[in-house]
Scaffold this motif. Sequence first.
Motif, PDB file in Angstrom:
ATOM      1  N   VAL A 183      53.925  68.518  32.831  1.00  0.00           N
ATOM      2  CA  VAL A 183      52.882  68.612  31.808  1.00  0.00           C
ATOM      3  C   VAL A 183      53.053  69.916  31.031  1.00  0.00           C
ATOM      4  N   SER A 184      52.920  71.049  31.713  1.00  0.00           N
ATOM      5  CA  SER A 184      52.957  72.341  31.025  1.00  0.00           C
ATOM      6  C   SER A 184      54.357  72.735  30.574  1.00  0.00           C
ATOM      7  N   GLN A 185      55.402  72.231  31.238  1.00  0.00           N
ATOM      8  CA  GLN A 185      56.764  72.632  30.896  1.00  0.00           C
ATOM      9  C   GLN A 185      57.514  71.598  30.055  1.00  0.00           C
ATOM     10  N   THR A 280      50.861  62.264  21.534  1.00  0.00           N
ATOM     11  CA  THR A 280      52.178  62.134  22.143  1.00  0.00           C
ATOM     12  C   THR A 280      52.281  62.921  23.442  1.00  0.00           C
ATOM     13  N   ALA A 281      51.615  64.067  23.528  1.00  0.00           N
ATOM     14  CA  ALA A 281      51.610  64.818  24.789  1.00  0.00           C
ATOM     15  C   ALA A 281      50.971  63.981  25.893  1.00  0.00           C
ATOM     16  N   ASN A 282      49.856  63.326  25.597  1.00  0.00           N
ATOM     17  CA  ASN A 282      49.211  62.460  26.585  1.00  0.00           C
ATOM     18  C   ASN A 282      50.088  61.260  26.917  1.00  0.00           C
ATOM     19  N   LEU A 283      50.710  60.669  25.887  1.00  0.00           N
ATOM     20  CA  LEU A 283      51.565  59.509  26.114  1.00  0.00           C
ATOM     21  C   LEU A 283      52.747  59.874  27.009  1.00  0.00           C
ATOM     22  N   LEU A 284      53.389  60.997  26.746  1.00  0.00           N
ATOM     23  CA  LEU A 284      54.515  61.440  27.574  1.00  0.00           C
ATOM     24  C   LEU A 284      54.093  61.642  29.022  1.00  0.00           C
ATOM     25  N   LEU A 431      51.761  67.665  36.494  1.00  0.00           N
ATOM     26  CA  LEU A 431      52.567  66.614  37.097  1.00  0.00           C
ATOM     27  C   LEU A 431      53.738  67.292  37.812  1.00  0.00           C
ATOM     28  N   PRO A 432      53.510  67.807  39.033  1.00  0.00           N
ATOM     29  CA  PRO A 432      54.569  68.528  39.751  1.00  0.00           C
ATOM     30  C   PRO A 432      55.657  67.578  40.245  1.00  0.00           C
TER      31      PRO A 432
END
Length: 515
Positions: A183-185, A280-284, A431-432
């Motif tokens: 998520v963050s990376q 798109t960030a949410n979709l990814l 999402l680790p």
Amino acid sequence: MTRDSHFPTDTDTDTDTDTGTGTSADGPVTAAPPGCPAHGIGPGGLHRLYGPEADDLGDLYEMLRDKYGPVAPVLLHDDVPMWVVLGYTENLHLVRTPSQYTRDSRIWSPLLEGMVKPDHPLMPHIAWQPICSHAEGDEHQRLRAAVTGAISTIDHRGIRRHIGRYTQRLVNEFCEKGRADLVSQFAEHLPMAVMCEVLGMPEEYNDRIVQAARDMLKGTETAIASNEYIMGCLMRLTARRRVRPEEDFTSHLLNHPARLSDDEIGQHLRVVLIAAYEATANLLANALRMVLTEPGFRAQLNGGQMTVPEAVEQSLWDEPPFSTVFGYFAKQDTELGGQRIRKGDGLLFAPAPGNLDPRVRPDLSANMQGNRSHLAFGGGPHECPGQDLGRAIADVGVDALLTRLPDIQLDCEEHELRWRASIASRHLVELPVRFGPALQQDVSLKPTSAPIPPQRSDWQVGVGSVPATAPSVRDAQPAPAPVPETVSAPPERSESPQAPPVGVWQRLKRWWRGH
């Protein structure tokens, strides 16, 4: 107008929202504890879409569907009344009938009556702006034409190369460590990097603009400053492209016959950037989570029974990037989903519950491969014009990531995943993942558009001689002399000249004649 004149109420119970208790014909009623579906009941017995219930709006929507049907009355922050559209068909009717419903909030009754204060938490989403997503009629046509015209100039093949390059750059930052937070990376960075490239300001892509976009969407105390930072980037870009146009979205938006002003350019760039980024960030994140947590998806991808675009489309059905979209407003008294809608009422377009409508999806476990009729990108005059770009970022990004790190796995239990929920969206916090450490790849060369060869009109099918006008390597240099092959001597009994091979027809005639 009052709330009671617009929405059905529970006349059997009168709730005191200050004490959390109520009275009924049978005596005192104690408010439900937090976590119970009944928690968050507001005036008139209506459910709030904020506060504790916002953490599990999916269950609330299903409860409202059972109670009210495809259109339900709810309360926004400060107990402002609103309708939420839960039915698939009703959502399509809402967005496809501009004669009855508009995006112009200036006719919203609670706003006109002073119920919605200037500092209302949802005001940035609801307040009317001079942009195509809020306009209608001729003005909508003018602004929308400029946006869609600029989008039509995007070189999608070139952009897919940029998506692949930025994916490799992001993966390079964590591939040697064997662990990452996708998520963050990854999911929060790839869309911003690509959109900065599309708009024509790749130099502005960095951690700061990503954090500013996230901050704006969270509605924090620093959201206004974050918005000013992003608008500063966009207005500087607009000024540069006025002087020196290039082949990018901003230049084509500026040069469109609609002749948008600098302020209109900046506001539309902001809408395009932020909407595309968040969606798109949410979709990814959702697509990657689905691949990592559902063994069937991973197996089908690895076995070739499903493609990445099909997996992305399934994610758009099950977890659309935006749960609801603010907002639509009734231009006249009408009816929707069995509910009486008054002129000036507000309605939430709700893709998340609409996609789960049991009338169109009686079996939620059924595969939706190849079906693009979901509500994730809206519909009607305000349907998302950049949906193909969002799909491309997700398709290429997910595929390139899985190819680069084929053994990637979730690094926690699925139930340990955390979400940040709001009325508008349900955002995965992290999402680790873990994987075998991999080497970095060289991404120093920026992808360029390859020259397109001239069209040919002399194609020939089958084996034949090359036309004299066709370019050939033989025209440029002499053909090398053939190299003689070594032929073994035939057996001694075959010294006489060898007869030509007998064909099938000849053999058949000899058999027929008895030879």
